[in-house]
Write an enzyme that holds these catalytic residues in place. Structure first.
Site, mmCIF file in Angstrom:
data_model
loop_
_atom_site.group_PDB
_atom_site.id
_atom_site.type_symbol
_atom_site.label_atom_id
_atom_site.label_comp_id
_atom_site.label_asym_id
_atom_site.label_seq_id
_atom_site.Cartn_x
_atom_site.Cartn_y
_atom_site.Cartn_z
ATOM 1 N N SER A 39 10.994 -15.634 -9.298
ATOM 2 C CA SER A 39 11.136 -14.255 -8.839
ATOM 3 C C SER A 39 12.567 -13.772 -9.023
ATOM 4 O O SER A 39 13.416 -14.508 -9.505
ATOM 5 C CB SER A 39 10.730 -14.149 -7.362
ATOM 6 O OG SER A 39 11.702 -14.803 -6.576
ATOM 7 N N LYS A 40 12.775 -12.552 -8.612
ATOM 8 C CA LYS A 40 14.095 -11.937 -8.821
ATOM 9 C C LYS A 40 15.240 -12.781 -8.286
ATOM 10 O O LYS A 40 16.320 -12.817 -8.847
ATOM 11 C CB LYS A 40 14.167 -10.553 -8.148
ATOM 12 C CG LYS A 40 13.140 -9.573 -8.622
ATOM 13 C CD LYS A 40 11.989 -9.482 -7.630
ATOM 14 C CE LYS A 40 10.675 -9.685 -8.373
ATOM 15 N NZ LYS A 40 9.593 -10.239 -7.566
ATOM 16 N N ARG A 41 14.962 -13.450 -7.180
ATOM 17 C CA ARG A 41 16.082 -14.173 -6.577
ATOM 18 C C ARG A 41 16.531 -15.383 -7.391
ATOM 19 O O ARG A 41 17.520 -16.025 -7.077
ATOM 20 C CB ARG A 41 15.747 -14.573 -5.144
ATOM 21 C CG ARG A 41 14.627 -15.519 -5.019
ATOM 22 C CD ARG A 41 14.051 -15.582 -3.614
ATOM 23 N NE ARG A 41 12.807 -16.317 -3.657
ATOM 24 C CZ ARG A 41 12.742 -17.635 -3.788
ATOM 25 N NH1 ARG A 41 13.856 -18.332 -3.840
ATOM 26 N NH2 ARG A 41 11.602 -18.246 -3.862
ATOM 27 N N HIS A 42 15.806 -15.686 -8.468
ATOM 28 C CA HIS A 42 16.259 -16.779 -9.331
ATOM 29 C C HIS A 42 17.250 -16.303 -10.390
ATOM 30 O O HIS A 42 17.581 -17.029 -11.313
ATOM 31 C CB HIS A 42 15.065 -17.453 -10.010
ATOM 32 C CG HIS A 42 14.216 -18.229 -9.056
ATOM 33 N ND1 HIS A 42 12.966 -17.816 -8.676
ATOM 34 C CD2 HIS A 42 14.459 -19.369 -8.370
ATOM 35 C CE1 HIS A 42 12.475 -18.692 -7.811
ATOM 36 N NE2 HIS A 42 13.359 -19.628 -7.610
#
Length: 497
Positions: free
Chosen positions: A256-259
RNA sequence: GCCCUCAUCGUCUAGUGGACUAGGACGUUGGCCUUUCAAGCCGAAAACAGGGAUUCGAAUUCCCUUGAGGGCACCA
């Protein structure tokens, strides 16, 4: 069911730039369509008004275009089964929700979302298995229903999932999978704002768009029995399913974006080439054999098959993509020449070179440095930071880096002076330069590494550079002599050395 | 908590009962080449989660355990 002709779809929801995992799903669908001579459809699933992001549709299409995934039906190209935007197909979904309602296979639910969240919280607290809905409205009597209707609550329409029995479906990758109907909840088909949920829209569209294979990420596996049940309720034939292994972040959770940099467009902007990204993505969950890794788009199409898709989730690691991009950069040179490399590099140089570099960047000149640089970068963006000395006038480096091993400050100064003199009437091509400078090494009693290292710093400002003589030839006599002179001055001006 | 899925080097993977002393690649690492840095070439370390069962023979089949992931929204 036997599919006569393959029709697959990529059905993103426009909530932003598609990330790597999402685009891998698109790629597998596209490869399968191209391999089988089928159709690749793009359908925009924009049924959630609150999550819609401005410009996301273009971002999605840009990503597909950049990777060369063309679509046969969808936004911009139309097709016989449009619209390809779900928001424009509301009547259809409402009609079919209504049909289920009338057939007694669905019902109106008036429960507020507050009530539902509370209900779930209580279940969680009691450590009970969490259900999404307790079916309170499932068997409302006509009188009860009339009673709530007067309160003006906008209802949702829920699907009446069979209370018992089992639902089994076949997955092309995983085999037969069975769920107990008792574990399934009465999912919402139509939201209170009149838009369908994914489940309804997906079934209706796949049916009317004659989708033959549903290839989607593994996370959908647990909603598949609901979908199968829905097809049954409508009396439609379900498509074939292939649930693709997920792509995980380095922490092994759903990507997800947080990666971090996971959107494809970011890869484009950091200098990855689409050929490499396609090749790399194809290998995330699929392999031809035990050896083949570098495969052209045509080969990928030729050899792609569902049978060889793996079942295990893959962690997306950037290192191998980085390496592969380098392989492709070198391949671009081998197959298409330095001109093509330069052409692709140009925008990155325009963007990444210091302001002091003359604009616009001269493509002819880039052409000349390409042979010197292409083996030394893995990303096009790295070119700017590593070849700045070709483009600017003033070099910026520490005087102490001129004092290479095996030399002191004075020796460096005299060596550079000698260089300057010998080079003054030397023709600036590789062989001439080599001849002059090699003999100078002997004269000065130095090792080639020392003298060449010294000149390298003087001429490029760095200790690592492309081969010296070629570099000097490209730089030209004026600039080289000027820089050697500047180096001498820099050494003299440095007191502490 | 319940359900589903998955399980080979750090990572991506090959392997569908004997050809496995488990193959390739990235990364790591040693060397060669060499004016530096790369590129290239050669080499090394590195894995079948554990336990049962089936079988003459299991990485490969079955069961259990464990671990991991996913799902359980009026999001897709």
């Amino acid at each position: 069911m036997k599919a006569e002709s393959v029709r697959v779809r990529y059905a993103p929801s426009p909530t932003g730039y598609p990330h790597i995992g999402n685009i891998r799903t698109a790629l597998f669908n596209w490869l399968f369509a191209r391999h089988t001579g089928g159709r690749f459809i793009v359908r925009i699933e924009d049924t959630d008004q609150s999550r819609k992001v401005q410009g996301a549709v273009e971002a999605i299409l840009d990503s597909l275009r950049w990777l060369g995934m063309d679509w046969d039906e969808g936004p911009g190209v139309g097709g016989d089964y449009g619209s390809y935007f779900q928001s424009e197909r509301r009547d259809l979904y409402q009609q079919y929700a209504q049909q289920l309602l009338e057939g007694g296979q669905a019902y109106k639910c008036y429960c507020s979302s507050d009530r539902l969240t509370q209900m779930r919280a209580v279940m969680a607290e009691r450590k009970e298995s969490v259900r999404s809905y307790d079916r309170r409205c499932r068997d409302l009597s006509p009188a009860e229903q009339a009673q709530v209707e007067t309160q003006g609550v906008a209802p949702v329409i829920r699907f009446k999932v069979p209370l018992d029995g089992q639902t089994t479906f076949h997955d092309l990758i995983r085999g037969d999978i069975t769920f107990n109907n008792s574990e399934l909840d009465d999912l919402v088909l139509l939201k209170s704002d009149g838009y369908p949920t994914y489940h309804l829209a997906n079934i209706v569209d796949d049916h009317f768009m004659k989708v033959s294979h549903v290839m989607r990420a593994d996370e959908w596996l647990s909603s598949t029995p609901r979908h199968v049940l829905l097809y049954g309720a409508f009396g439609w034939e379900a498509p074939l399913y292939a649930h693709l292994p997920m792509i995980l972040g380095p922490d092994k959770s759903k990507l997800s974006k947080r990666h971090g940099a996971t959107s494809v467009i970011e890869y484009r902007d950091t200098g990855y080439v689409p050929e490499a990204v396609v090749n790399f993505l194809a290998l995330l969950g699929w392999a031809l054999d035990d050896k083949t890794e570098i495969m052209s788009r045509d080969d990928l199409i030729k050899y792609f098959s569902l049978e060889r898709i793996s079942k295990t989730a893959a962690i997306f690691s950037q290192e191998k993509l980085y390496w592969m991009n380098g392989v492709y950069l070198r391949q671009i040179v081998e197959k298409q020449g330095f001109g093509e490399f330069a052409r692709r590099a140009l925008p990155f140089l325009e963007l990444g070179l210091p302001d002091t570099a003359k604009r616009p960047i001269d493509q002819e000149y880039v052409n000349r440095i390409a042979p010197l640089m292409y083996e030394r970068v893995n990303l096009l963006s790295e070119l700017a930071e590593r070849s700045g000395f070709f483009f600017v006038e003033e070099l910026d480096y520490d005087a102490e880096s001129l004092v290479v091993k095996g030399m002191d400050k004075e020796k460096a100064i005299t060596s550079l002076k000698m260089c300057w003199e010998r080079l003054e009437d030397c023709s600036f091509d590789h062989d001439a330069l080599e001849g002059v400078l090699r003999s100078l090494t002997e004269e000065l009693g130095l090792k080639t590494g020392s003298l060449f290292g010294l000149i390298r710093v003087a001429v490029t400002g760095r200790t690592a550079s492309p081969p010296l003589f070629e570099t000097m030839a490209v730089l030209g006599k004026d600039r080289c002599l000027g820089r050697i002179g500047a180096a001498i001055a820099r050494l003299r001006g440095s007191g502490g050395l």
